[in-house]
Design an enzyme around this catalytic site. Structure first.
Site, short mmCIF file in Angstrom:
data_model
loop_
_atom_site.label_atom_id
_atom_site.label_comp_id
_atom_site.label_asym_id
_atom_site.label_seq_id
_atom_site.Cartn_x
_atom_site.Cartn_y
_atom_site.Cartn_z
CB ALA A 38 -14.34 -13.60 1.89
CD GLN B 275 -4.74 -7.99 3.51
OE1 GLN B 275 -5.21 -8.60 2.55
NE2 GLN B 275 -5.22 -6.83 3.91
CB VAL C 297 -18.21 -8.99 2.09
CG1 VAL C 297 -17.11 -10.01 1.85
CG2 VAL C 297 -17.65 -7.72 2.70
NE ARG D 34 -3.78 -2.31 1.86
CZ ARG D 34 -4.78 -2.65 2.62
NH1 ARG D 34 -5.16 -1.85 3.59
NH2 ARG D 34 -5.42 -3.78 2.41
N1 PHE Z 1 -9.40 -7.27 1.64
C1 PHE Z 1 -9.88 -6.48 2.74
C2 PHE Z 1 -8.78 -5.45 3.09
O1 PHE Z 1 -7.68 -5.64 2.79
C3 PHE Z 1 -10.22 -7.31 3.94
C4 PHE Z 1 -11.37 -8.22 3.71
C5 PHE Z 1 -11.19 -9.49 3.18
C6 PHE Z 1 -12.67 -7.82 3.98
C7 PHE Z 1 -12.24 -10.34 2.98
C8 PHE Z 1 -13.74 -8.65 3.75
C9 PHE Z 1 -13.53 -9.90 3.25
O2 PHE Z 1 -9.10 -4.43 3.66
#
Ligand code: PHE
Length: 354
Positions: free
Chosen positions: A317, A220, A263, A206
């Site tokens: 997820a 992550q 989501v 990022r």
């Molecule tokens: N990908 C999101 C993030 O990096 C986190 C996330 C993953 C949220 C899966 C909902 C479901 O902020």
């Protein structure tokens, strides 16, 4: 140049040869000497060749003497050669002497990095719940990082992830460093049929200013489960089990509404602080809760995008920050410590090395 082949000339040759041989102190000098006296162009050979110039009555004696000298010089030479060779070996042995009784130099063995150890621990926990660990590319297309996750180009939600752009995509696909592990949701579903259960650990990037809780490179762990009749209760059960495996059997988790385009509904989830048992302390900043990540039910548009029928399949997820898990578990208060390479910090985790 040829000396007269007479016996007195032979005596001079002998005296010269013997003293030159005495003076030759190494193998190179000895070989030079051998060429000068015994070689095909050497002095003694020249003498023997010139015997024919002598009056016939002197030839036999001169010939005998010359042959005797040749044998003598050859013998002296090989004795001397052997001596010099022996002492060259002795010198080399002395120079390269090795004291095998000295203690060896230690080769320090490294330790598993705490982030790697946490990835292994998480993979093990999720494996027991039926999740396979898979890995995806860190250099991603905008298509997987955003589009298939219901974040179309020019959508303001795209700005939530401060993206490192590799190629803006003029005349080709947009290429980015993945901002989250979520693109592996789409990649996994595209190549499998339900039931799907995977976790995806990995680096994400990022464009972000660093401070004690922000890094421009983060680890992550994505989780994804898709099947018939998957509900929010399954998500809660899996995350509660994770919290208990990681932080102890009495841990509770909390969901609060949150928004992620991929989501619906979306939540952030937290675990009650294991340090103070939820009563409030420095580690949980007196809130009693530690934030673990985002989660939710996979958006029907995401399912449709990879060719799944959202009337038939549902899924959940989640995305965890791996450094956060380590920080919570071991009370680390500065995320920059993980990539700073300070061995004094890293060695404290040596016991995690399998
Ligand atoms: N990908 C999101 C993030 O990096 C986190 C996330 C993953 C949220 C899966 C909902 C479901 O902020």
């Amino acid at each position: 140049m040829t000396a007269p082949a007479t016996v007195p000339a032979l005596d001079t040759l002998r005296a010269e040869a013997i003293s030159a041989l005495d003076a030759a102190s190494d193998l190179d000098a000895l070989l030079t000497w051998e060429r000068a006296y015994l070689g095909p162009k050497g002095a003694l050979t020249a003498f023997l060749r010139s015997l024919g110039n002598l009056p016939a009555d002197q030839r036999p004696e001169a010939g005998r003497s010359a042959n005797a000298l040749k044998i003598e010089l050859q013998a002296t030479f090989s004795g001397r050669h052997a001596d010099v060779e022996r002492s060259a070996i002795a010198d080399r042995l002395a120079a390269e002497a090795l004291d095998v009784t000295l203690p060896g130099r230690p080769h320090p063995i490294g330790t598993v990095h705490p982030i790697s150890a946490m990835i292994d621990e998480l993979s093990d926990i999720f494996a027991l719940m039926g999740f396979r660990t898979v890995y995806g590319p860190e250099v991603e297309t905008g298509h997987y990082n955003f589009d298939l996750l219901n974040i179309p180009a020019d959508h303001p939600a795209r700005d939530v992830w401060d993206t490192m752009i590799v190629d803006t995509g003029a005349g080709g696909p947009e290429i980015v460093l993945r901002t989250h592990t979520s693109p592996m949701q789409a990649r996994t579903m595209e190549t499998s049929t339900p039931p799907v259960r995977v976790v995806v650990p990995g680096r994400c990037y990022r464009y972000e200013a660093q401070d004690s809780s922000h890094e421009w490179m983060v680890h992550q762990l994505e989780g994804l489960a898709v099947d018939e009749r998957i509900t929010m209760a399954d998500l809660k059960g899996v995350l509660a089990e994770l919290a208990r495996q990681l932080f102890g059997p009495t841990r509770r988790i909390r969901f609060r509404c949150d928004f992620f385009p991929f989501v619906e509904p979306g939540v952030d989830f937290a675990v009650d602080c294991a340090i103070c048992d939820g009563t409030g302390c420095r580690v949980c900043k007196h809130t009693g809760w530690l934030e673990m990540g985002g989660a939710g039910m996979v958006h029907p548009d995401v399912l449709r995008g990879v060719g799944y029928d959202p009337e038939r399949y549902t899924g959940f997820a989640f995305g965890l920050g791996i450094a956060r898990m380590v920080m919570m578990k071991y009370g680390v208060d500065d995320v920059r410590a993980f990539a700073a390479g300070d061995l004094r910090f890293l060695r404290q985790f040596a016991s995690l090395t399998a």
